[in-house]
Design an enzyme around this catalytic site. Structure first.
Site, PDB file in Angstrom:
ATOM      1  N   ASP A  13       0.825  -1.238  -0.201  1.00 25.74           N
ATOM      2  CA  ASP A  13      -0.160  -0.065  -0.014  1.00 25.74           C
ATOM      3  C   ASP A  13       0.935   1.323   0.111  1.00 25.74           C
ATOM      4  O   ASP A  13       1.928   1.139   0.582  1.00 25.74           O
ATOM      5  CB  ASP A  13      -1.164  -0.086   1.274  1.00 25.74           C
ATOM      6  CG  ASP A  13      -2.199   1.153   1.044  1.00 25.74           C
ATOM      7  OD1 ASP A  13      -2.335   1.445  -0.067  1.00 25.74           O
ATOM      8  OD2 ASP A  13      -2.622   1.374   2.203  1.00 25.74           O
ATOM      9  N   HIS A  30       1.741   3.728  -9.047  1.00 27.58           N
ATOM     10  CA  HIS A  30       1.661   2.103  -9.184  1.00 27.58           C
ATOM     11  C   HIS A  30       2.681   1.402 -10.010  1.00 27.58           C
ATOM     12  O   HIS A  30       3.268   0.289  -9.859  1.00 27.58           O
ATOM     13  CB  HIS A  30       0.467   1.862  -9.726  1.00 27.58           C
ATOM     14  CG  HIS A  30      -0.925   2.324  -9.101  1.00 27.58           C
ATOM     15  ND1 HIS A  30      -0.970   2.141  -7.946  1.00 27.58           N
ATOM     16  CD2 HIS A  30      -1.832   3.039  -9.586  1.00 27.58           C
ATOM     17  CE1 HIS A  30      -2.231   2.576  -7.268  1.00 27.58           C
ATOM     18  NE2 HIS A  30      -2.718   3.197  -8.268  1.00 27.58           N
ATOM     19  N   LEU A 124      10.142 -20.666  -4.880  1.00 24.36           N
ATOM     20  CA  LEU A 124       9.286 -19.676  -4.191  1.00 24.36           C
ATOM     21  C   LEU A 124       7.904 -20.096  -4.872  1.00 24.36           C
ATOM     22  O   LEU A 124       7.436 -19.644  -6.196  1.00 24.36           O
ATOM     23  CB  LEU A 124       9.593 -18.217  -4.609  1.00 24.36           C
ATOM     24  CG  LEU A 124       8.612 -17.221  -3.823  1.00 24.36           C
ATOM     25  CD1 LEU A 124       8.640 -17.353  -2.272  1.00 24.36           C
ATOM     26  CD2 LEU A 124       8.949 -15.771  -4.278  1.00 24.36           C
TER      27      LEU A 124
HETATM   28  C1  IPE Z   1      -5.360  -2.942   0.092  1.00 23.49           C
HETATM   29  O1  IPE Z   1      -5.109  -1.343  -0.038  1.00 23.49           O
HETATM   30  C2  IPE Z   1      -5.524  -3.434  -1.335  1.00 23.49           C
HETATM   31  C3  IPE Z   1      -4.407  -3.374  -2.123  1.00 23.49           C
HETATM   32  C4  IPE Z   1      -3.055  -3.206  -1.692  1.00 23.49           C
HETATM   33  C5  IPE Z   1      -4.299  -4.280  -3.396  1.00 23.49           C
HETATM   34  P1  IPE Z   1      -6.202   0.069  -0.183  1.00 23.49           P
HETATM   35  O2  IPE Z   1      -5.420   1.048  -0.401  1.00 23.49           O
HETATM   36  O3  IPE Z   1      -7.184  -0.454  -1.222  1.00 23.49           O
HETATM   37  O4  IPE Z   1      -6.929  -0.194   1.254  1.00 23.49           O
HETATM   38  P2  IPE Z   1      -7.892   0.693   2.170  1.00 23.49           P
HETATM   39  O5  IPE Z   1      -8.832   1.249   1.012  1.00 23.49           O
HETATM   40  O6  IPE Z   1      -6.881   1.940   2.334  1.00 23.49           O
HETATM   41  O7  IPE Z   1      -8.302  -0.001   3.137  1.00 23.49           O
HETATM   42  C1  IPE Z   2      -1.972   0.269  -3.193  1.00 31.46           C
HETATM   43  O1  IPE Z   2      -1.543   1.761  -3.321  1.00 31.46           O
HETATM   44  C2  IPE Z   2      -1.959  -0.157  -4.696  1.00 31.46           C
HETATM   45  C3  IPE Z   2      -3.609  -0.645  -4.885  1.00 31.46           C
HETATM   46  C4  IPE Z   2      -4.441  -0.641  -4.050  1.00 31.46           C
HETATM   47  C5  IPE Z   2      -3.935  -1.197  -6.353  1.00 31.46           C
HETATM   48  P1  IPE Z   2      -2.678   2.849  -3.191  1.00 31.46           P
HETATM   49  O2  IPE Z   2      -3.198   2.913  -4.698  1.00 31.46           O
HETATM   50  O3  IPE Z   2      -3.622   2.298  -2.268  1.00 31.46           O
HETATM   51  O4  IPE Z   2      -1.887   3.912  -2.484  1.00 31.46           O
HETATM   52  P2  IPE Z   2      -2.384   4.779  -1.640  1.00 31.46           P
HETATM   53  O5  IPE Z   2      -3.149   4.110  -0.301  1.00 31.46           O
HETATM   54  O6  IPE Z   2      -3.569   5.779  -2.143  1.00 31.46           O
HETATM   55  O7  IPE Z   2      -1.431   5.716  -0.968  1.00 31.46           O
HETATM   56 MG    MG Z   3      -4.156   2.420  -0.384  1.00 30.02          MG
END
Ligand code: IPE
Ligand code: IPE
Ligand code: MG
Length: 244
Positions: A13, A30, A124
């Protein structure tokens, strides 16, 4: 290090915030996250970790703006295409958990192709969770069991924790020993709800594109210092004689 986890599960995240900090569009966060993903796979493979489960797209991530979802799909497609050779060179077996049927055909085909092309590797065990949700996983397992009861293959008295676990994703792997979430949020966000029951949780503030070997080592060190008791007393776990 005294104790390495066999199975690590990661919520990757913080990509969006990493991009925002640099005044870049979110999809470049991303994109940079893919580089961290490649690195962590390499590190786990080099260190002979048995299994790595990565949360790449949650069942709730469809709620994001259409454009971001589309760009994530494209990125996912190209990353899969590009990384097969490296995975094979490292003997990594890649499979997927989640409801992939919701993805565009082209991506679904790439997903099956990637799994097929790495299927004979013995290093892995890499699991990518896409359109995955822990609640979806449990509902799916319950439905599978209910169908077997309807067709008289099972009785309701056969339902046990083992049976539920057998019907869930990752049933062929030991439950995760270590869970890591980057990006500072202290939540599970509908990741592996059942499977994380006794997993050691590690949260860190670093944003996923900044994740590196040093931070991974900090997580492993924290894990190595923990005593996993699974409901027992500390003395029992250490093998000390028990009170009568
Ligand atoms: C969780 O992250 C999902 C992934 C990393 C794929 P999110 O960014 O979607 O989670 P929330 O919305 O902050 O809980
Ligand atoms: C995690 O990073 C990737 C996915 C959920 C696909 P985020 O896109 O949730 O990044 P933040 O949380 O907005 O920084
Ligand atoms: Mg996120």
């Amino acid at each position: 290090m005294s104790e390495l986890p066999d199975h690590i599960a990661i919520i990757m995240d913080g990509n969006g915030r990493w991009a925002r900090q640099r005044k870049l569009p979110r999809h470049l966060g991303h994109k940079s996250g893919v580089d961290s993903t490649r690195d962590i796979i390499q590190i786990c493979s080099d260190r002979h970790i048995k299994a790595l489960t990565l949360f790449a797209f949650s069942s709730e991530n469809w709620k994001r703006p259409k454009k971001e979802v589309g760009l994530l799909m494209n990125l996912f497609f190209t990353a899969l295409q590009r990384e097969i050779k490296r995975l094979n060179d490292n003997n990594v077996r890649m499979t997927f958990i989640g409801d992939v049927s919701a993805f565009p055909d082209k991506l679904q085909k790439q997903i099956s192709r990637s799994a097929e092309k790495t299927s004979t590797n013995t290093g892995l065990e890499l699991r990518i969770a896409v359109n995955y949700g822990g609640r979806w996983d449990i509902v799916n397992a319950v439905r599978g069991i209910a169908e077997k009861i309807e067709s008289n293959e099972l009785n309701s008295s056969d339902i046990s924790e083992e049976l539920v676990a057998e019907n869930l994703s990752l049933s062929d792997l030991p439950e995760p020993d270590l869970f890591i979430r980057t990006g500072g949020e202290k939540r599970i966000s509908n990741f592996l709800l059942w499977q994380l029951a006794y997993t050691e949780l590690y949260f860190c503030d670093v944003l996923w594109p900044d994740f590196n070997e040093k931070i991974f080592d900090e997580a492993l060190e924290s894990y190595a210092l923990r005593q996993r008791r699974f409901g027992k007393t500390g003395e029992q776990v250490k093998g000390k004689p028990q009170d009568a």
